[in-house]
Every structure is written in C-alpha cells, then in structure tokens.
Design a protein around this motif. Structure first.
Motif, PDB file in Angstrom:
ATOM      1  N   TYR A  82      25.924  42.714  20.970  1.00  0.00           N
ATOM      2  CA  TYR A  82      25.870  43.673  19.875  1.00  0.00           C
ATOM      3  C   TYR A  82      27.245  44.223  19.529  1.00  0.00           C
ATOM      4  CZ  TYR A  82      21.137  44.251  18.181  1.00  0.00           C
ATOM      5  OH  TYR A  82      19.938  44.064  17.528  1.00  0.00           O
ATOM      6  N   LEU A  83      28.053  44.521  20.532  1.00  0.00           N
ATOM      7  CA  LEU A  83      29.384  45.046  20.244  1.00  0.00           C
ATOM      8  C   LEU A  83      30.279  43.978  19.620  1.00  0.00           C
ATOM      9  CD1 LEU A  83      29.915  47.259  23.408  1.00  0.00           C
ATOM     10  CD2 LEU A  83      29.512  48.051  21.069  1.00  0.00           C
ATOM     11  N   THR A  84      30.145  42.729  20.075  1.00  0.00           N
ATOM     12  CA  THR A  84      30.926  41.640  19.483  1.00  0.00           C
ATOM     13  C   THR A  84      30.540  41.435  18.026  1.00  0.00           C
ATOM     14  OG1 THR A  84      31.196  40.485  21.603  1.00  0.00           O
ATOM     15  CG2 THR A  84      31.441  39.168  19.602  1.00  0.00           C
TER      16      THR A  84
ATOM     17  N   ASP B  28      31.584  44.532  15.834  1.00  0.00           N
ATOM     18  CA  ASP B  28      33.025  44.554  15.636  1.00  0.00           C
ATOM     19  C   ASP B  28      33.450  43.517  14.599  1.00  0.00           C
ATOM     20  OD1 ASP B  28      35.628  45.534  16.252  1.00  0.00           O
ATOM     21  OD2 ASP B  28      35.976  43.773  17.501  1.00  0.00           O
ATOM     22  N   ALA B  29      32.815  42.337  14.669  1.00  0.00           N
ATOM     23  CA  ALA B  29      33.211  41.234  13.788  1.00  0.00           C
ATOM     24  C   ALA B  29      32.734  41.428  12.350  1.00  0.00           C
ATOM     25  CB  ALA B  29      32.683  39.913  14.336  1.00  0.00           C
TER      26      ALA B  29
ATOM     27  N   GLN C  71      33.549  44.091   7.173  1.00  0.00           N
ATOM     28  CA  GLN C  71      33.173  45.083   6.157  1.00  0.00           C
ATOM     29  C   GLN C  71      31.904  44.681   5.393  1.00  0.00           C
ATOM     30  OE1 GLN C  71      36.677  46.045   3.761  1.00  0.00           O
ATOM     31  NE2 GLN C  71      37.984  45.554   5.508  1.00  0.00           N
ATOM     32  N   LEU C  72      30.960  44.061   6.101  1.00  0.00           N
ATOM     33  CA  LEU C  72      29.702  43.656   5.480  1.00  0.00           C
ATOM     34  C   LEU C  72      28.917  44.880   5.017  1.00  0.00           C
ATOM     35  CD1 LEU C  72      27.865  41.126   4.946  1.00  0.00           C
ATOM     36  CD2 LEU C  72      26.728  41.695   7.104  1.00  0.00           C
ATOM     37  N   ASN C  73      28.308  44.766   3.830  1.00  0.00           N
ATOM     38  CA  ASN C  73      27.490  45.861   3.315  1.00  0.00           C
ATOM     39  C   ASN C  73      26.207  45.306   2.712  1.00  0.00           C
ATOM     40  OD1 ASN C  73      28.083  44.984   0.617  1.00  0.00           O
ATOM     41  ND2 ASN C  73      30.024  46.102   0.731  1.00  0.00           N
TER      42      ASN C  73
END
Length: 330
Positions: free
Chosen positions: A130-132, A135-136, A142-144
């Motif tokens: 989840y952290l990887t 972070d990516a 910057q996915l939205n």
C-alpha cells in the motif's frame, strides 16, 4: 522498558545464506532511540526478498541483513519512557529488514495501528504494497478522479493495492497480466479494462479503447518503456518500480519531449526515515480508516507457516500469486 514477558537473548530467524532459506538462531536485536521491539506474528513476502536472497538487492548500509520488509505483531519492548503507552499494542509496519524473525526492531514513527476489522495475519501484507502504490501513483503520479492509470502486473501485491487506491480516488484503471484468471482477479478488485500481454500488444489494445494513461505503474522496464510512451497522455507520469523485463531499451526522445513525459524511478527501501515518516502519515490520513473496508481489501493468496518459507518464495518466483503471500511466525 518491556512488557511482563521476558525478551530472550536469542531468537529464531530465517537465514538466506547461499540462497538457502533455513531457520537458525541469532541475537535478539537491541533498540535505539524512538524504536520498538515487535514480537512478530506474521510477515509479508515481497519480490524484494527474492532479489535480496539472490544477492541482487543488498540491504542498505545500517539495515538488518535479515530478509523481511513488513510485519505485523505486538509491541513488547520500547526504547524510552515516552513510548511506554505503545506496549502491548498490535501493529503492522514497514521495517528496515529483519522481518523474517521472531522479533524485529521498528521505528515508532512508522507504526500503523491494527484497527477494527483487520486481523494480524491480514495486516502483515499491507504496509509494503500500500505504501509503495500510494507513493507511486498518488504522491508521485498525482492520480486523481479524472485520471487513467495503466498498471502492469495487476495481479501482484502492489498492483492490487494500486487498483484499490485508484478506484477509491475514482480513476479509470487498465491492467496488464498474463492469464484470464489474473484478469478476472484484477476486475474483481475494480479494474475497468484488462489486457493479456501474452495475447495482445497492450499499446494497440489501448488505442482501440481510445484511452491514454495519465499515470503508468511499471515493474517491467525494458521494451515496455517504449510502449508506455506510445500510450501516454500529455504530462503522463510513468513510475518504474523494477526492471523484470530488462535494464535497457532505446527511446525516442522526440516523443518524450512532445508529450512532456515524466519518467520516475522509485524505490521505497532506501528512502530516508523522514521521507517514510511523512509517507506513512499522508497515507494514514487519506486511507487509514478505509483499510478494513471491503473495497480496499487485498486478498491473501496463500498463508503459510515459516517452516514453509521455500514454498512462499517459490510462489513469487514463478509469478503464481493473485494478491499477497503471508508467512506466520506465531
């Protein structure tokens, strides 16, 4: 400061000397400032462990040489009085190596609480993936909600987490994988489109769909990079997590410039403590309360005991897993 249970001077751990995995004994690790000692319940198995075992991904200087980057368990010892309130807490977290053991040292700033609805075994496989993924695709990519994510390896642990996060944000998700079974798995997590890369050229398939990626999550590298550039939207962020497809390729820089293509190399393990601290804080603020929700769950493909560690590694080495492989210590 420790809980009532006595901390043994020696502990069992899994040695990977000469690429052979065996349970042996070593000194129980000592604590430094702001650290806690966790009695490990379970640990997640990651591809980084396989590479380290093979001598291809050595531990950064100062980190434990023992395999294991994520664990769940109970805090049984703390380094200082201000951390005493943590004694007895059940947590999961990233580690600086050392997770394949009965006890592991962790930084108190990286601890994540075991909230209602999360079991110790399940939580053992959450931190690294989840952290990887967060972070990516969020902090870097910057996915939205208006974005399109192309995720290579949609049935992997990180791929699973990326799908869950992207759909939580409201984005469109395209995944690539090697079988119908893995495609169905990715769809079950929320993927909107799945492409079997053994049967189809993913760039051609995306062209047929009329879709271009705003964020690309790629553990493959090699020739995939050129195809990634073909399907990239303007200002796309392509985040490379590994190079399973090779270290080198030729690239058309004219296309890269024309699309303002952003290429990022990302590794989590050798990030600074301050970076990881902020990453954990941001992730928990945005998604921490959602982890027990069914729409954020990542299936456990196999739960084994640490005497079966060779089987656990074999599953990842042969790319068999749909989701996480967890190994129980206690």
């Amino acid at each position: 400061m420790e809980k009532s249970s006595v901390i043994p001077k020696k502990m069992r751990y899994i040695s990977h000397a000469s690429s052979q995995l065996q349970i042996q004994y070593t000194e129980t690790p000592a604590l430094s400032a702001k650290q806690v000692l966790i009695k490990v319940h379970a640990f997640g198995v990651n591809r980084a462990d396989i590479l380290q075992k093979q001598g291809k991904y050595p531990a950064p200087e100062g980190d434990s040489e023992i395999l294991g980057l994520e664990v769940s368990g109970t805090i049984v010892q703390v380094a200082s009085p201000e951390l005493e309130h943590l004694l007895g807490d059940q947590v999961f977290c990233l580690t600086s190596g050392g997770g394949y053991a009965e006890y592991v040292v962790a930084q108190s700033e990286l601890l994540m609480p075991l909230t209602e609805g999360l079991s110790l075994s399940y939580a053992a496989g959450l931190a690294e993936v989840y952290l990887t993924a967060y972070d990516a695709i969020v902090r870097t990519g910057q996915l939205n909600s208006n974005g399109i994510l192309l995720c290579h390896g949609g049935a992997s642990g990180v791929g699973s987490a990326a799908i869950r996060i992207a759909k939580r944000l409201g984005a469109t998700v395209i995944t690539t994988q090697s079988s119908k079974e893995k495609a169905e798995y990715a769809k079950s997590l929320g993927a909107d489109h799945t492409i079997n890369y053994l049967d189809s050229d993913f760039a051609e398939e995306m062209k047929k769909l009329g879709l271009k990626a705003n964020v690309i999550l790629d553990p493959v590298g090699g020739e995939y990079l050129r195809a990634n550039l073909r399907v990239a939207a303007m200002d796309c962020h392509c985040v490379m997590l590994a190079m399973l497809g090779g270290r080198y390729t030729e690239l058309d820089f004219a296309k890269l410039l024309a699309k303002r293509f952003n290429l990022h190399g990302s590794t989590l393990r050798n990030r600074s403590l301050s970076y990881k601290k902020e990453l954990v804080k941001d992730f928990l603020n945005e998604f921490g309360s959602d982890l027990s929700d069914q729409t954020m769950k990542i299936p456990i493909y196999k739960e084994l005991y640490w005497g079966e560690i060779e089987q656990a590694h074999d599953i990842l080495e042969h790319n068999q897993n749909l989701g996480k492989v967890i190994v129980r210590v206690s």
